[in-house]
Design a protein around this motif. Structure first.
Motif, short mmCIF file in Angstrom:
data_model
loop_
_atom_site.label_atom_id
_atom_site.label_comp_id
_atom_site.label_asym_id
_atom_site.label_seq_id
_atom_site.Cartn_x
_atom_site.Cartn_y
_atom_site.Cartn_z
N ASN A 5 0.82 -1.20 0.00
CA ASN A 5 0.00 0.00 0.00
C ASN A 5 0.86 1.26 0.00
N SER A 29 -1.50 -0.92 -4.17
CA SER A 29 -2.65 -0.04 -4.13
C SER A 29 -2.11 1.37 -3.87
N GLU A 74 -5.90 -0.25 4.28
CA GLU A 74 -4.81 0.15 3.40
C GLU A 74 -3.82 1.09 4.11
#
Length: 230
Positions: A5, A29, A74
């Motif tokens: 993340n 991400s 996240e």
């Protein structure tokens, strides 16, 4: 390290967009934070990144940003701090409020973001925080005292954090960008195609820094076009 993340703070066109695209390509991400997340709508729609509103100079908004990332599952393994603000002019003519804003965005916001990130990374025993510096962080230019103050402070924060946190598994890096960055409003000159820094190339340097083996971590790197004078 298997980082999943990434959070890019101070997101916008240019370097931040290049970083986001590269991180997404690498399978991470990506969360983008900006004072106005609406301006990132087109980029978010095209890439699948997520955007959050955050004024980095405000403690409550920084805390809310990280709380939202926690809720989404996240919490960032990689944080890039990109915001800056500058005011120029003769020292005697500078507006103190604008100087204060420069310091708040360039340096104090970096502390707030780093503190929240480190609290989470220490629990995992790993993570990366990269601060975007500038020439002004190593040499103060005439009529640019506020920016130099902010960037010197940012560099000091990064160095202090690296000394404290490297032995705890958190890689802290500071990137001195010594030169102009090419963008839509500042295109390369036809006869000097690489006289400005390519944001995609800078992003590759960030990725290299993030992926460094811990037996040879750098706390600072400099990037500049080959024609830029030291």
């Amino acid at each position: 390290m298997n980082y999943k993340n990434a959070l890019i703070v101070g997101a916008g066109a240019g370097l931040s967009a290049s970083l986001a695209r590269l991180f997404l390509k690498e399978g991470m991400s990506v969360a983008l934070a900006a004072r106005s997340a609406e301006k990132l709508a087109e980029f978010v729609a095209a890439t699948g990144a997520k955007a959050y509103n955050c004024d980095v100079a405000k403690r409550d908004e920084v805390e809310a940003l990280f709380a939202a990332l926690d809720k989404a599952g996240e919490a960032p393994d990689v944080v890039v701090y990109n915001p800056s603000f500058r005011v120029r002019g003769p020292l005697v003519d500078l507006d103190p409020a604008e100087v204060e804003k420069t310091l708040a965005i360039t340096a104090f916001g970096a502390f707030l973001v780093a503190q929240q990130a480190v609290r989470r990374m220490l629990k995992k025993g790993q993570g990366v925080i990269v601060f975007t510096g500038a020439s002004a962080g190593v040499k103060g230019y005439a009529q640019s005292a506020p920016f130099a103050m902010g960037k010197f402070a940012l560099r000091g924060l990064a160095q202090s954090m690296a000394r404290e946190l490297h032995p705890q598994g958190i890689h802290v890096g500071h990137v001195v960008i010594d030169g102009g960055i090419r963008n839509a409003r500042r295109p390369a000159e036809p006869d000097k195609p690489d006289a400005l820094l390519d944001p995609d190339a800078i992003a590759q340097d960030y990725l290299h820094l993030i992926r460094q083996p811990r037996s040879s971590w750098s706390w600072e790197i400099e990037v500049r076009p080959w024609v830029e004078r030291f």
